[in-house]
Design a protein around this motif. Structure first.
Motif, mmCIF file in Angstrom:
data_model
loop_
_atom_site.group_PDB
_atom_site.id
_atom_site.type_symbol
_atom_site.label_atom_id
_atom_site.label_comp_id
_atom_site.label_asym_id
_atom_site.label_seq_id
_atom_site.Cartn_x
_atom_site.Cartn_y
_atom_site.Cartn_z
ATOM 1 N N THR A 158 0.839 -1.204 0.000
ATOM 2 C CA THR A 158 0.000 0.000 0.000
ATOM 3 C C THR A 158 0.872 1.251 0.000
ATOM 4 O O THR A 158 0.589 2.211 -0.724
ATOM 5 C CB THR A 158 -0.948 -0.007 1.210
ATOM 6 O OG1 THR A 158 -1.790 -1.157 1.114
ATOM 7 C CG2 THR A 158 -1.798 1.252 1.267
ATOM 8 N N PHE A 159 1.936 1.241 0.791
ATOM 9 C CA PHE A 159 2.853 2.381 0.767
ATOM 10 C C PHE A 159 3.441 2.562 -0.630
ATOM 11 O O PHE A 159 3.584 3.691 -1.104
ATOM 12 C CB PHE A 159 3.978 2.207 1.806
ATOM 13 C CG PHE A 159 3.545 2.525 3.209
ATOM 14 C CD1 PHE A 159 3.264 3.826 3.594
ATOM 15 C CD2 PHE A 159 3.416 1.520 4.151
ATOM 16 C CE1 PHE A 159 2.868 4.133 4.880
ATOM 17 C CE2 PHE A 159 3.021 1.813 5.444
ATOM 18 C CZ PHE A 159 2.744 3.115 5.812
ATOM 19 N N ALA A 160 3.778 1.469 -1.296
ATOM 20 C CA ALA A 160 4.333 1.549 -2.655
ATOM 21 C C ALA A 160 3.313 2.170 -3.613
ATOM 22 O O ALA A 160 3.660 3.027 -4.428
ATOM 23 C CB ALA A 160 4.759 0.167 -3.138
ATOM 24 N N LYS A 161 2.051 1.753 -3.520
ATOM 25 C CA LYS A 161 1.002 2.325 -4.378
ATOM 26 C C LYS A 161 0.806 3.812 -4.115
ATOM 27 O O LYS A 161 0.588 4.593 -5.034
ATOM 28 C CB LYS A 161 -0.325 1.589 -4.173
ATOM 29 C CG LYS A 161 -0.369 0.223 -4.776
ATOM 30 C CD LYS A 161 -1.703 -0.440 -4.472
ATOM 31 C CE LYS A 161 -1.658 -1.906 -4.845
ATOM 32 N NZ LYS A 161 -2.829 -2.619 -4.342
ATOM 33 N N LEU A 162 0.862 4.197 -2.840
ATOM 34 C CA LEU A 162 0.689 5.601 -2.463
ATOM 35 C C LEU A 162 1.946 6.437 -2.720
ATOM 36 O O LEU A 162 1.894 7.660 -2.688
ATOM 37 C CB LEU A 162 0.320 5.710 -0.980
ATOM 38 C CG LEU A 162 -1.028 5.130 -0.562
ATOM 39 C CD1 LEU A 162 -1.150 5.106 0.961
ATOM 40 C CD2 LEU A 162 -2.164 5.943 -1.176
ATOM 41 N N ALA A 163 3.057 5.750 -2.942
ATOM 42 C CA ALA A 163 4.366 6.401 -3.135
ATOM 43 C C ALA A 163 4.743 7.280 -1.948
ATOM 44 O O ALA A 163 5.262 8.381 -2.098
ATOM 45 C CB ALA A 163 4.418 7.184 -4.440
ATOM 46 N N ILE A 164 4.458 6.754 -0.750
ATOM 47 C CA ILE A 164 4.914 7.418 0.474
ATOM 48 C C ILE A 164 5.579 6.359 1.358
ATOM 49 O O ILE A 164 5.377 5.158 1.171
ATOM 50 C CB ILE A 164 3.792 8.129 1.263
ATOM 51 C CG1 ILE A 164 2.776 7.131 1.819
ATOM 52 C CG2 ILE A 164 3.119 9.201 0.421
ATOM 53 C CD1 ILE A 164 1.798 7.748 2.799
ATOM 54 N N GLY A 165 6.359 6.835 2.290
ATOM 55 C CA GLY A 165 6.990 5.910 3.220
ATOM 56 C C GLY A 165 7.402 6.614 4.492
ATOM 57 O O GLY A 165 7.557 7.838 4.519
ATOM 58 N N PRO A 166 7.579 5.840 5.562
ATOM 59 C CA PRO A 166 8.019 6.425 6.825
ATOM 60 C C PRO A 166 9.517 6.730 6.784
ATOM 61 O O PRO A 166 10.294 5.989 6.186
ATOM 62 C CB PRO A 166 7.715 5.331 7.846
ATOM 63 C CG PRO A 166 7.787 4.058 7.059
ATOM 64 C CD PRO A 166 7.345 4.406 5.675
ATOM 65 N N ILE A 167 9.889 7.840 7.403
ATOM 66 C CA ILE A 167 11.308 8.171 7.555
ATOM 67 C C ILE A 167 11.553 8.531 9.018
ATOM 68 O O ILE A 167 10.637 8.942 9.724
ATOM 69 C CB ILE A 167 11.757 9.328 6.638
ATOM 70 C CG1 ILE A 167 11.004 10.613 6.979
ATOM 71 C CG2 ILE A 167 11.583 8.964 5.173
ATOM 72 C CD1 ILE A 167 11.642 11.847 6.411
ATOM 73 N N LEU A 168 12.787 8.364 9.450
ATOM 74 C CA LEU A 168 13.150 8.694 10.819
ATOM 75 C C LEU A 168 14.042 9.923 10.851
ATOM 76 O O LEU A 168 14.930 10.070 10.023
ATOM 77 C CB LEU A 168 13.892 7.524 11.482
ATOM 78 C CG LEU A 168 13.114 6.230 11.640
ATOM 79 C CD1 LEU A 168 13.966 5.201 12.380
ATOM 80 C CD2 LEU A 168 11.789 6.444 12.339
#
Length: 150
Positions: free
Chosen positions: A49-59
């Protein structure tokens, strides 16, 4: 009413050990990251789902406090709790506690993070459903709202 703690049980593997035959420092953060990924997947946000949305968590920050050794094949329990969230869900803080089999805390890992638009390579607002999933994570005793600087 506070939701049930989000916890998982893992067994410390040979690959997690250092030359002193106790868990290497970076393995603690690996288990914390695994817990976060499992939480998000169970709340509607698997990696696909993150890949489809093209977003991801970063620290932005990761702080680990080592309290007790963990040895080879030791069973550990990892708990994740929300320690902060901005009103729009764009920034978050999670405290992970790793417990030994006897219940004693072995480490705490605190991470400050946000969401990144993977196409623009810039911080972004998460979908409302993701913010709602983050709000469902049980709160740590140190919880405080995150107020973003303008």
């Amino acid at each position: 009413m506070q939701p049930e703690p989000f916890e998982r049980i893992y067994t410390a593997r040979w690959a997690d050990m250092d030359p002193n035959v106790h868990m290497r420092h970076s393995a603690y953060t690996d288990y914390a990251a695994q817990l976060r990924l499992e939480y998000l997947a169970e709340h509607g946000f698997p990696m696909q789902t993150f890949a489809k949305l093209a977003i991801g968590p970063i620290l932005f920050r990761e702080d680990t406090r080592f309290l007790k050794e963990i040895g080879l094949s030791e069973v550990i329990r990892v708990r994740g709790e929300l320690a902060g969230l901005s009103e729009d869900g764009s920034r978050w803080r999670i405290v992970h506690t790793i417990f030994k089999a006897d219940g004693r805390p072995a480490a705490t890992i605190t991470v400050d993070g946000a969401w990144m638009d993977l196409r623009l390579r810039k911080l972004t607002l998460p979908p409302a459903e993701l913010t709602e999933a983050m709000k469902q994570l049980p709160r740590h005793e140190t919880y405080a709202d995150i107020v973003k600087n303008s």
